[in-house]
Design an enzyme around this catalytic site. Structure first.
Site, PDB file in Angstrom:
ATOM      1  N   GLU A   8       0.803  -1.226   0.000  1.00  0.00           N
ATOM      2  CA  GLU A   8       0.000   0.000   0.000  1.00  0.00           C
ATOM      3  C   GLU A   8       0.837   1.278   0.000  1.00  0.00           C
ATOM      4  O   GLU A   8       0.650   2.140   0.853  1.00  0.00           O
ATOM      5  CB  GLU A   8      -0.943  -0.010   1.221  1.00  0.00           C
TER       6      GLU A   8
HETATM    7  C1  TNX Z   1      -4.324  -4.264   4.804  1.00  0.00           C
HETATM    8  S1  TNX Z   1      -2.261  -6.503   4.843  1.00  0.00           S
HETATM    9  C2  TNX Z   1      -3.097  -3.900   5.308  1.00  0.00           C
HETATM   10  C3  TNX Z   1      -3.009  -3.498   6.723  1.00  0.00           C
HETATM   11  C4  TNX Z   1      -4.358  -3.437   7.361  1.00  0.00           C
HETATM   12  C5  TNX Z   1      -5.152  -4.647   6.963  1.00  0.00           C
HETATM   13  C6  TNX Z   1      -6.439  -4.803   7.657  1.00  0.00           C
HETATM   14  C7  TNX Z   1      -1.428  -5.333   4.455  1.00  0.00           C
HETATM   15  C8  TNX Z   1      -0.165  -5.672   3.889  1.00  0.00           C
HETATM   16  N1  TNX Z   1      -1.914  -4.086   4.644  1.00  0.00           N
HETATM   17  O1  TNX Z   1      -2.353  -2.255   6.803  1.00  0.00           O
HETATM   18  O2  TNX Z   1      -4.179  -3.399   8.729  1.00  0.00           O
HETATM   19  O3  TNX Z   1      -5.378  -4.573   5.580  1.00  0.00           O
HETATM   20  O4  TNX Z   1      -6.917  -6.109   7.520  1.00  0.00           O
END
Ligand code: TNX
Length: 555
Positions: free
Chosen positions: A316
């Site tokens: 992300e």
């Molecule tokens: C996605 S999993 C994210 C996290 C959040 C999560 C909530 C990932 C690599 N990034 O930052 O906490 O979803 O389920």
């Protein structure tokens, strides 16, 4: 149910005959190489069951014998067991966890080629003791013979200590939960927008400023070097590798609060809501960024000496062009390699120059995520423009596992659909406290599932569903994110009982897991969870022993 073990063993014989009686003071004997494993076992048994056993240094007289076998028929039998698929987080031998366990009316014997195998065998024995415990505090073990080995080499849990800080005591409790289920990796998500939890030499504000606070108004905190040593030691004694994650170049708002000179202009967390989204990343064009990354990874490698891998995050990276993201990950990976470690990253890192030595952690389960997007659930949780950012992220993510496979990288399975434990439970809890907690804990973006639905998956099939390409697996890792977790009780409530089911998928042969059988074994093993004081979700789909359900005053 012809045995009470979770995960179910590879091979099991039930010869019949009289049970072996265990009473306080029953002796456990082993050679000096297994003394620590025996000590950990006796300690754990006392905490699971209240039974106090005695370690006897001399093998001759003991009731429970633990043996290293390096040749002869026992060793040959172990050597013929199937080899675990995937890689180990400590780079160790994927055959080291094999063991044998035999209960006869007059003795108990655990054998393995390594101390690690002996530890796994003793873990099964712990569960037999829990199942055989009688009201008078003694236990009876029905005769059986087990030959066991894991299906996958990397079997872990990723724990978010950034959104809610879980102190060293709580992490040790989590390690005990992992150990009871033969999981062998604790991945610590040490940094995120809401907090930085690890001390770095020369960068004191990371903990003093970045460690102060968590999501919302929750208290912050960070691990001292002594805390980390304690966690790593507790893990090592249970043959668990602690893999540290430094999440970058996104999810770095805590870094930017600590050192504004590392922050891009216009960086922000878009909220409010249960799932705030960060915009803005570390800037690969600045020299200070790379001094920071090198200093951080150098210290982290030193603090977590048992891990062959450094987790570089990589997820992300909103607001960063794709090519900049890929080259950032490449450069961070080179630093990890220069420190003698391999790299693991979230699936977005498959877009960089990953190779066969790297592990890519698959998390975005496309079918479910498409449903989430289509349902409009996201727009209720975040401003409209962010939903668009998410839609774009999902589109890019569709081919990550293909990319990883094409480049020969190992895939670590953490698909949201079955491995994300921050999903709400669908069925009611048997107790009123559990019902209250169930309404609050778990991210509402994920459609609720029952414990039975969560258990209904297979790792090889999950990988095949993620890519048509020939992909090589690293292993299986659950993840628990703590946006909705406000305490250790909340955390344990999300872990148990589902983590036990994941551990079974990761260890046991594909055909071992039938829900009806699994649910009976959950009920039996909950006696140890209760004795430990762990909180769990008392699903109404399981016939828990009456005394086990939290708050059940009538029992
Ligand atoms: C996605 S999993 C994210 C996290 C959040 C999560 C909530 C990932 C690599 N990034 O930052 O906490 O979803 O389920």
């Amino acid at each position: 149910m012809n045995h009470p073990l979770i995960p179910a063993p590879l091979r099991l014989g039930t010869p019949g005959g009289a049970a072996f009686p265990v009473t306080p003071g029953t002796t456990v004997a082993c050679g000096p190489e297994l003394a620590e494993a025996a000590r950990v076992f006796v300690n754990d048994v006392a905490r699971d069951t209240g039974l106090s056993l005695t370690v006897e240094p001399t093998a001759a007289v003991a009731a429970i014998r633990v043996e290293l076998v390096t040749d002869g028929p026992d060793a040959a039998e172990l050597a013929a067991l199937p080899k675990a698929d995937g890689v180990r987080a400590d780079d160790g031998d994927p055959t080291a966890e094999r063991y044998g366990l035999e209960v006869q009316s007059t003795y108990v014997r655990v054998w393995a080629a390594t101390a690690e195998g002996a530890h796994r065998g003793l873990t099964s024995l712990r569960q037999l003791l829990t199942a055989g415990l009688r009201p008078d505090g003694t236990a009876e073990l029905p005769p059986l013979r087990v030959l066991d080995a894991p299906r996958y080499a990397w079997r872990g849990l990723s724990l978010d200590v950034a959104r809610t800080f879980h102190d060293a005591d709580q992490v040790v409790r989590v390690l005990d939960i992992l150990s009871l289920h033969k999981l062998n990796v604790l991945h610590l998500h040490l940094t995120d927008d809401q907090g930085w939890r690890v001390p770095i030499t020369g960068w004191p504000a990371l903990t003093e400023v970045g460690g102060d606070g968590a999501l919302g108004d929750r208290p912050g905190g960070w691990y001292s070097v002594e805390d980390i040593d304690r966690i790593v030691t507790h893990a090592r004694q249970r043959f668990i590798t602690v893999v540290p994650e430094i999440d970058m170049p996104g999810h770095c708002q805590a870094v930017f609060r600590s050192y504004p000179e590392l922050a891009p202009t216009g960086s922000a967390v878009v909220g409010p809501g249960p799932m705030p989204i960060p915009i803005g990343t570390l800037d690969p064009e600045r020299d200070i960024t790379w001094r920071f990354v090198r200093d951080v990874l150098t210290d982290v490698a030193r603090l977590f000496p048992g891990s062959a891998y450094l987790h570089l995050g990589g997820d992300e990276a909103f607001g960063m062009p794709d090519d900049a993201h890929a080259s950032f990950v490449d450069r961070a990976r080179d630093i990890a390699l220069s420190l003698g470690r391999r790299a693991v990253g979230w699936q977005e890192t498959a877009r960089s120059a990953v190779g066969p030595e790297d592990v890519v952690q698959y998390w975005i389960e496309a079918t479910e995520m498409r449903q989430v997007l289509d349902s409009g659930a996201l727009t209720q949780l975040m401003p409209e423009p962010m939903a668009a950012v998410f839609t774009e992220m999902m589109a890019k993510a569709e081919h990550d596992v293909d990319r990883a496979a094409g480049k020969g990288a190992r895939v670590l399975l953490s698909p949201t659909s079955h491995l994300y434990l921050d999903r709400p439970y669908a069925e009611p809890a048997a107790d009123a406290d559990g019902e209250t907690r169930r309404a609050r804990v778990g991210l509402p973006v994920y459609p609720p599932k029952t414990v039975e639905q969560s258990y209904d998956w297979d790792p090889d099939r999950a990988l095949a569903a993620a890519t048509a390409a020939e992909a090589t697996i690293a292993g299986v890792e659950a993840a628990v994110w703590c946006e909705t977790v406000t305490s250790g009780e909340d955390l344990e409530f999300l872990l148990l009982p589902r983590l036990a089911g994941i551990a079974e998928r990761a260890w046991s042969p594909a055909d071992a897991g039938k829900w009806d059988d699994h649910r009976s074994r959950l009920a039996v093993q909950s006696a140890a969870w209760r004795c430990r004081g762990w909180t769990w979700f008392a699903s109404t789909l399981v016939d828990w022993p009456a005394h086990a359900v939290t708050g059940d005053e009538a029992a």
